[in-house]
Structures are given as structure tokens and as C-alpha cells.
Design a protein around this motif. Structure first.
Motif, PDB file in Angstrom:
ATOM      1  N   ARG A 121       0.843  -1.191   0.000  1.00  0.00           N
ATOM      2  CA  ARG A 121       0.000   0.000   0.000  1.00  0.00           C
ATOM      3  C   ARG A 121       0.882   1.246   0.000  1.00  0.00           C
ATOM      4  NH1 ARG A 121      -5.213   1.364   1.960  1.00  0.00           N
ATOM      5  NH2 ARG A 121      -5.616  -0.824   2.240  1.00  0.00           N
ATOM      6  N   LEU A 122       0.557   2.211  -0.822  1.00  0.00           N
ATOM      7  CA  LEU A 122       1.341   3.438  -0.911  1.00  0.00           C
ATOM      8  C   LEU A 122       0.816   4.450   0.110  1.00  0.00           C
ATOM      9  CD1 LEU A 122       3.653   4.537  -2.687  1.00  0.00           C
ATOM     10  CD2 LEU A 122       1.886   5.718  -4.034  1.00  0.00           C
ATOM     11  N   ASN A 123       1.692   4.801   1.075  1.00  0.00           N
ATOM     12  CA  ASN A 123       1.275   5.726   2.140  1.00  0.00           C
ATOM     13  C   ASN A 123       2.164   6.971   2.146  1.00  0.00           C
ATOM     14  OD1 ASN A 123      -0.638   3.984   3.061  1.00  0.00           O
ATOM     15  ND2 ASN A 123       0.493   3.357   4.894  1.00  0.00           N
ATOM     16  N   TRP A 124       1.627   8.094   2.564  1.00  0.00           N
ATOM     17  CA  TRP A 124       2.432   9.303   2.741  1.00  0.00           C
ATOM     18  C   TRP A 124       3.058   9.281   4.121  1.00  0.00           C
ATOM     19  CZ3 TRP A 124       4.948  12.749   0.246  1.00  0.00           C
ATOM     20  CH2 TRP A 124       5.377  13.922   0.878  1.00  0.00           C
ATOM     21  N   ASN A 125       4.389   9.398   4.202  1.00  0.00           N
ATOM     22  CA  ASN A 125       5.052   9.486   5.496  1.00  0.00           C
ATOM     23  C   ASN A 125       5.470  10.934   5.721  1.00  0.00           C
ATOM     24  OD1 ASN A 125       6.905   9.537   7.616  1.00  0.00           O
ATOM     25  ND2 ASN A 125       7.489   7.392   7.256  1.00  0.00           N
ATOM     26  N   GLY A 126       4.711  11.640   6.587  1.00  0.00           N
ATOM     27  CA  GLY A 126       4.920  13.070   6.815  1.00  0.00           C
ATOM     28  C   GLY A 126       6.270  13.351   7.449  1.00  0.00           C
ATOM     29  N   HIS A 127       6.685  12.489   8.392  1.00  0.00           N
ATOM     30  CA  HIS A 127       7.979  12.591   9.051  1.00  0.00           C
ATOM     31  C   HIS A 127       9.121  12.704   8.078  1.00  0.00           C
ATOM     32  CE1 HIS A 127       7.645  12.424  13.198  1.00  0.00           C
ATOM     33  NE2 HIS A 127       7.505  11.131  13.395  1.00  0.00           N
ATOM     34  N   GLU A 128       9.101  11.745   7.175  1.00  0.00           N
ATOM     35  CA  GLU A 128      10.238  11.643   6.264  1.00  0.00           C
ATOM     36  C   GLU A 128       9.954  12.333   4.948  1.00  0.00           C
ATOM     37  OE1 GLU A 128      11.615   7.562   6.260  1.00  0.00           O
ATOM     38  OE2 GLU A 128      11.081   7.375   8.369  1.00  0.00           O
ATOM     39  N   ASP A 129       8.747  12.903   4.879  1.00  0.00           N
ATOM     40  CA  ASP A 129       8.412  13.718   3.737  1.00  0.00           C
ATOM     41  C   ASP A 129       8.514  12.958   2.414  1.00  0.00           C
ATOM     42  OD1 ASP A 129       7.457  16.094   2.820  1.00  0.00           O
ATOM     43  OD2 ASP A 129       9.449  16.907   2.372  1.00  0.00           O
ATOM     44  N   GLU A 130       7.985  11.716   2.412  1.00  0.00           N
ATOM     45  CA  GLU A 130       8.017  10.963   1.157  1.00  0.00           C
ATOM     46  C   GLU A 130       6.878   9.942   1.093  1.00  0.00           C
ATOM     47  OE1 GLU A 130      11.598   8.642   0.786  1.00  0.00           O
ATOM     48  OE2 GLU A 130      11.160   7.439   2.549  1.00  0.00           O
ATOM     49  N   TRP A 131       6.537   9.518  -0.130  1.00  0.00           N
ATOM     50  CA  TRP A 131       5.609   8.405  -0.322  1.00  0.00           C
ATOM     51  C   TRP A 131       6.344   7.110  -0.059  1.00  0.00           C
ATOM     52  CZ3 TRP A 131       0.565   8.959  -0.652  1.00  0.00           C
ATOM     53  CH2 TRP A 131       0.050  10.182  -1.070  1.00  0.00           C
ATOM     54  N   GLN A 132       5.736   6.224   0.714  1.00  0.00           N
ATOM     55  CA  GLN A 132       6.378   4.937   0.983  1.00  0.00           C
ATOM     56  C   GLN A 132       5.428   3.802   0.611  1.00  0.00           C
ATOM     57  OE1 GLN A 132       7.604   5.096   5.102  1.00  0.00           O
ATOM     58  NE2 GLN A 132       9.447   6.267   4.553  1.00  0.00           N
TER      59      GLN A 132
END
Ligand code: ADP
Ligand code: MG
Length: 695
Positions: A121-132
Motif C-alpha cells: 500500500r502506498l502511504n504518505w510518510n509526513g515525518h520523512e516527507d516521502e511516499w512509501q
């Protein structure tokens, strides 16, 4: 060039390349031991990997998949619990960050340059400022497995710990290549044509690795047909065998006793009861043994049908036996028959497992004499050593509680006696054809007059006081109340303790003005009979019971049935329990007390609240649980279907039945060369299901 050895169909799968002892152990957990068992271990589902989207087309917050190459890898330990593995992966056009949580083995195995099939699943990781891309499934692509993993429709199997899809798929492909050429088509060409069936070998290939949807459907159709065909053939042959070779002495009816019996009943038999009795009496006057199933909803009056059949045996100078699934029910039949039949000069004998030695001896000595009588009993009746001399007719009550073998065992007690099977569990047509296809059927299609279906409500434990109010209300009108607690083997002790505790609490603090009885399976036969008698004669007004009252208990004055922890009971069981009330005319109430509000919303509970139609409920049960789980069918020697669905595949079932019928008609001994393979296939099935003893 040395080739891997070619295994025979029934060779151990261990010798397949790459499987070995450890792989064989894993497969064993899936029930797979031989090469043939492996190729008939069918996929649970499929993934269409003929094409897949580019990485750049992965959608946020949705699951996507694709073939990628690892660019770089890093690991991080977050605290001592959480290991995080990250990799940049590329599909040649763009890259994305793939993330795995807690997959320790990746640390050693994941290397740049590797090809992987990933799903996540493609999630936004706000901490690392990237799509994961949070990965849930990882498949390692190699030259060997690649052609069965991408670019095609890929099978997905039910696995066991330690076994991966990739490995199983690779083994499967090898196994299929080896097995299919060895497997002879068992059906004659004419049958394949007539039924429009795909060949077996092709079906095995296509069920695992279908090239397109059509191929899958054709393969499935063939394999489902097979699952139906052999059991239908077994049933057809058994029926043919019974009809042609198992001659029986016709009963000589005077009609004297049956006339007296019906005259002594405090009611007139319904049209439906009379019609079924006519079927039965016509059967027993033939030279071929009766083999009839009587189906009638709870309370439709099956006991009287049984009584008339038993009396027919007595009239012609022989014995009639009736077997019931519980002590309580056997006892109740015994009392009813004794009361009604002793005045007619008919002897009634009881045989149960819990009798004293003296009682048992007395009963056995009666059974070993030539004289006519009626014997009522439990499973104890079919014990090897027990002899019933001159047995002319046998009845199995609540037949769904017994297995197929029990019904054969009873038949063996005599020289092919006439047999009558009774059940309250309505059986949908497809099941009728599969599980009971060898029996003639009669249906008691009408209830005795004056029955008013119970009103059913569901509630939760919190509302106990309301329930008590209802009970006390009815008690004050002179009615009686059942209160039922679940008791299942796994938690027998706790269940029993809670039933006993409830009994004490109810007697001491709720139903203080009334007598409360307690009934459970651990009591002796005599204790049970005493409690029941007291309830029947209204000396006790409330009966707290475990499910021993499920079948056959008959107290028309009881109009309330409270079932605690209703969510723990099966649908059929709840319907049977509810059938205990609504027998005396007027209003009756069934209250399903669920443990939680969630439970009260369950599909089974809902179904019961909505309908009292046993047939509808059986259909719902079949849908909810699948056929294998239906009461008694496992025991009844039903095959477990791998692919077939009794509801949606009914047309195929009918086709299989028709084809099996043609084989039986043209070659009832399966001696024709074209039926050679069908014959050996059937022998294997008979052996597996223990049907061999049936003929
Ligand atoms: P089941 O089909 O569940 O075995 P039973 O034979 O126990 O049903 O009958 C249920 C109740 O209905 C018994 O009390 C029986 O005496 C009564 N009964 C049976 N037949 C009739 C009838 N024709 N008219 C009225 N009551 C009947
Ligand atoms: Mg009954």
C-alpha cells in the motif's frame, strides 16, 4: 544429461526436485503426500499478472503491485521491537521507496540488483516527507520461477508457515509436467462429449495455470463435475444393488394394532401423517426392503409414523426397533409407546448404555426370543454383540444425528429389515441428492392443527430482568418455561458449572414461587427421567437445561424458551430448540439471549428472528457455513468438496447425477472395458470415505 527421476502418481512428493524431507513435511500439513495429491491441491484464488501498472501509476492509499529491481537497501532498528528495512526499487522508468516492517530475514537477503514482485500500500510518510510503499507480499524472482510468477494468471495457494507461494508454485509446475502425461482419462469419450467436459489432464493444467478466464472456467467445470460424479455413481450403484438383490420378506399386515393405536391417540392424524403412513405401509408389503426417509419439521408428528411402522412389524409376528440419538429421547419414546401399546398387549423394551446390568440382561433375554415386540434404544442397540432376533423393521429417529454407518449397522441386526429414517432437519435439494440420494423420501408437509409459530426475539444479557418478567408473566398464567444453556465438549466443565449456578440463582432469587428442575447430560438416566417427568406433569414449572432437550422433548404446556448465549449455538440447533414450544396452541415466545450487542446482530440470530420456516433456515445455514458443516453430514460420509459449491453448482450436480445414472443403467457392475478407470477411481473413493462397507 541426467534427468530428475520421473515420479509415479502415487509416489511420495518428497522426491520431487527441490522438495526434500523438509518440503514434504510442509506439504503434509496441507494434506499433500503424493504427486497426485500435489497436483490436486487447487489454488485458493488467482492474481492476474498478465500486465501490471508502472510504479508511477501506484495510487495513494491503495494496494498495488509490480515487478521491480532493487537499487539500494538500508536497515534500521527502531527500539528493540521494530526493525525497518527500506529499499529504493525501480521499474526501469521510475523509482519508489519500498518499506518492510519486522522482516529480519531481509537484512541478509535483500541485495541491489535483485528482481522482486511486490505488493503493498502506498502511504504518505509526513515525518520523512516521502511516499512509501508499505510491502505486504514479497516474491523473489529467479530464472526458474519467473515464468510462473509474472506475465500470466498466477495461482495463489493456501499455505502453511514456512512455505512460500513461490516455492509451491515452482513445485506445482514441475509436478504437473510430470503427472499429467501419466494420468489416464477415466471417462469414456462419449461421456466427455455428451457432458461437454474438458479432459482431466488439461483441466489439471488449467486450474493451476489458466491462460485466460475461459480456460479456468472449463477446468473448474470438469473438476467440479468429478467431485459430484463419483459420489453420485456410488449412490446410484447402491440403490441399484438394494433394489435388485436385497430381497426382504414382506410384512403381513392385519391392520388390527395400527387401528387400535390411532384410535387411542387423543387426536386425529393429519392428512400429511396419513399420507406418509400410506407410503410406509405400501413399502413394507413389498419383497424389497423399505429404505425411506421421512422428513418433517420439528413437531410435525413423526413419532406416530414410527409407531405405526413398528406395529406393522409386530402385526406380522416380528420385532420392530427404534433408535434415538439421546438417552432422554429414547426414554421418552419408551414411555409413550409403553403407555399407548401395553394396553394392546404389545411388549415394549428399552435398551440404553446406562442401564443397570439387571435391566440390561432382562432386555437382552427378551430380544433373543422369537416373540414380537418393540425395542427402543440408543446407540447401544447397534453394538456388535447385541442380537435382535426376528428383527423385521428398524426406525432411526433424528437420523441426521447418526452417520451413514449407523444406519447400515442397524440394518445388519436383521435379515435385511425394512428401514425408516426420520429427520427434522430440512435438507435442501442439492444435499438431498448428495447425502441422501439412495433413499426414497416422504415429507410431512403439514403441522398438526392449532400450532402457532413462536414469536422470536433477540436480546442481550443486560436485559435479563425483562426476560424474567416475561417468564413470570407466563408462569402466572399456568404456563411453563424452558431455560437453556450451551454445553459444548471443549468447555464442558465451565459450561456445566454455569448452568448449575444459573439454576441455583434462578430457583433462589427469581422463580421463588415455582419449582425449578435441572437437566444435563451428566445425570443418570433415572435422574433425567425423573426431572423430565416432573416437568411434564407440571410438578416443576421451569426447566433449566443444557442442550439435552434439543431433540424430541414434548411438553405442550411450555410456551417460553429462553436460550442463553444463543450465539454459541448452530442455526439448526436453535431451530430444533425453538421447536419445543408452540405446541399447545396460543402464543409462545422464544428469547435468544446473546452475550453482547454485536452477537445479537449475527446472521444466524437474525435469520431465526425473521423466519420459523425450517426449510429457509436450512438454506441459510448452508450458505453461511457450507455443506460440510451441516449437522451430521461429515459423519454421514459426505466427501469434502475442494471446488464444488452445493448451491451455485447445482446444475452440474444434476448433470453428474444424470451421467452417473446412465452408467448404472448400462453397466451396473462396471465391468465394461470403457468403465475400467471409473471403476478404479470409485474404489479409491469408497476406501477413503469408508463406503466400502455399505453394499
Ligand atoms: P416430531 O415430528 O418432532 O417427532 P412428535 O411426534 O414428537 O413430533 O409430535 C409433536 C407433538 O404433536 C406431540 O405432542 C404429539 O402428541 C402431537 N401430535 C402429533 N400428531 C398430532 C396430530 N395429528 N394432531 C395433534 N397433535 C399431534
Ligand atoms: Mg421426534
Amino acid at each position: 544429461m541426467s534427468e530428475a527421476p520421473c515420479l509415479k502418481l502415487h509416489d511420495a512428493v518428497q522426491y520431487l526436485k527441490g522438495v526434500g524431507p523438509h518440503g514434504a513435511q510442509l506439504l503434509d500439513k496441507l494434506g499433500v503426500r503424493t504427486l497426485w495429491e500435489l497436483v490436486t491441491y487447487f489454488p485458493r484464488e488467482y492474481e492476474d499478472r498478465r500486465t501490471w501498472p508502472a510504479l508511477s501509476a501506484l495510487k495513494p492509499d491503495t494496494v498495488g503491485y509490480g515487478l521491480v529491481r532493487v537499487v539500494d537497501v538500508s536497515h534500521r532498528q527502531a527500539g528493540n521491537r521494530m526493525g525497518i528495512t527500506k529499499a529504493t526499487v525501480s521499474d526501469g522508468k521510475s523509482t519508489v521507496r519500498a518499506v518492510w516492517f519486522n522482516q529480519k530475514y531481509l537484512k541478509a537477503q535483500l541485495k541491489p540488483g535483485q528482481d522482486l514482485w511486490l505488493k503493498g500500500r502506498l502511504n504518505w510518510n509526513g515525518h520523512e516527507d516521502e511516499w512509501q510503499w508499505i510491502i505486504s507480499d514479497t516474491e523473489w524472482m529467479s530464472a526458474a520461477n519467473r515464468e510462473v510468477a509474472v506475465g500470466c494468471i498466477v495461482p495463489v495457494y493456501a499455505l502453511t508457515a514456512g512455505l512460500s507461494q513461490v516455492r509451491l508454485r515452482t513445485w506445482m509446475r514441475q509436478a504437473i509436467l510430470m503427472a499429467v502425461p501419466q494420468r489416464v482419462e477415466p471417462y469414456p469419450h462419449t461421456m466427455l462429449q455428451e457432458a461437454h467436459l474438458m479432459g482431466l489432464g488439461q483441466a489439471i493444467v488449467d486450474i493451476h495455470f489458466p491462460k485466460q478466464a475461459d480456460a479456468y472456467h472449463a477446468a473448474r467445470r470438469r473438476l467440479v463435475f468429478d467431485e459430484f460424479f463419483y459420489p453420485q455413481l456410488a449412490i446410484g450403484l447402491r440403490r441399484y444393488h438394494v433394489q435388485t438383490t436385497m430381497k426382504s420378506d414382506p410384512l403381513m399386515l392385519s391392520g388390527e394394532l395400527t387401528r387400535h393405536y390411532t384410535a387411542r391417540l387423543p387426536y386425529t392424524l393429519t392428512q400429511a401423517q396419513q399420507a406418509v403412513i400410506r407410503d410406509v405401509l405400501a413399502d413394507v408389503q413389498k419383497t424389497q426392503a423399505m429404505n425411506r426417509l421421512v422428513q418433517g419439521d420439528v413437531g410435525s408428528g413423526k413419532t406416530d409414523v414410527a409407531a405405526v411402522a413398528l406395529l406393522a412389524a409386530v402385526e406380522s409376528g416380528g420385532k420392530g426397533a427404534v433408535m434415538a440419538p439421546t438417552e432422554v429421547l429414547a426414554h421418552q419414546h419408551f414411555l409413550k409407546f409403553q403407555t399407548l401399546l401395553s394396553p394392546l398387549g404389545v411388549k415394549v423394551v428399552l435398551v440404553t448404555g446406562k442401564q443397570s446390568v439387571g435391566q440390561r440382561q432382562a432386555a437382552l433375554s427378551e430380544l433373543s426370543k422369537e416373540d414380537p415386540l418393540i425395542v427402543v434404544g440408543t446407540h447401544a442397540l447397534i453394538q456388535e454383540a447385541l442380537v435382535i432376533r426376528n428383527l423385521r423393521l428398524a426406525v432411526v429417529d433424528e437420523q441426521h444425528r447418526f452417520g451413514v454407518l449407523a444406519r447400515t449397522e442397524l440394518r445388519r441386526k436383521g435379515a435385511n429389515p425394512h428401514c425408516l429414517f426420520m429427520t427434522a432437519t430440512p435438507i435442501p435439494r442439492s444435499l438431498m441428492l448428495t447425502a441422501y440420494g439412495d433413499l426414497d423420501k416422504s415429507i410431512i408437509s403439514e403441522m398438526p392443527p392449532g400450532r402457532v409459530p413462536p414469536t422470536t426475539t433477540s436480546t442481550v444479557l443486560d436485559n435479563e430482568n425483562e426476560i424474567f418478567r416475561l417468564c413470570l408473566d407466563r408462569l402466572s398464567e399456568g404456563r411453563q418455561v424452558y431455560i437453556v444453556f450451551p454445553l459444548i465438549e471443549e468447555s464442558e466443565k465451565i459450561d456445566l458449572a454455569s448452568a448449575v449456578a444459573a439454576f441455583e440463582r434462578l430457583q433462589a432469587s427469581v422463580f421463588t414461587g415455582y419449582k425449578v428442575g435441572l437437566l444435563h447430560g451428566r445425570m443418570t438416566t433415572r435422574e433425567k427421567a425423573e426431572v423430565l417427568d416432573r416437568f411434564k406433569s407440571n410438578a416443576a414449572q421451569v426447566l433449566v437445561s443444557t442442550t439435552v432437550i434439543e431433540v424430541g422433548i414434548d411438553v405442550p404446556n411450555a410456551t417460553v424458551m429462553v436460550i442463553y448465549h444463543a450465539e454459541r449455538f448452530g442455526l439448526a440447533q436453535l431451530h430444533q430448540l425453538r421447536g419445543r414450544i408452540g405446541r399447545g396452541g396460543g402464543r409462545s415466545d422464544c428469547v435468544l439471549v446473546c452475550t453482547s450487542r454485536e452477537d445479537a446482530k449475527g446472521a444466524r440470530i437474525k435469520a431465526l428472528v425473521e423466519t420459523t420456516d425450517g426449510f429457509k433456515l436450512a438454506q441459510i445455514d448452508l450458505k453461511l457455513r457450507g455443506p460440510g458443516a451441516l449437522n451430521g453430514l461429515r459423519q454421514a460420509g459426505m466427501p469434502d468438496y475442494k471446488l464444488a459449491n452445493l448451491i451455485t453448482d447445482e446444475l452440474l450436480l444434476l448433470l453428474a447425477r444424470e451421467m452417473a445414472g446412465k452408467v448404472v443403467a448400462s453397466d451396473p457392475t462396471l465391468k465394461q472395458p470403457t468403465h475400467k478407470w471409473i471403476r478404479s477411481e470409485l474404489a479409491r473413493l469408497n476406501q477413503r470415505l469408508g463406503w466400502g462397507r455399505l453394499n
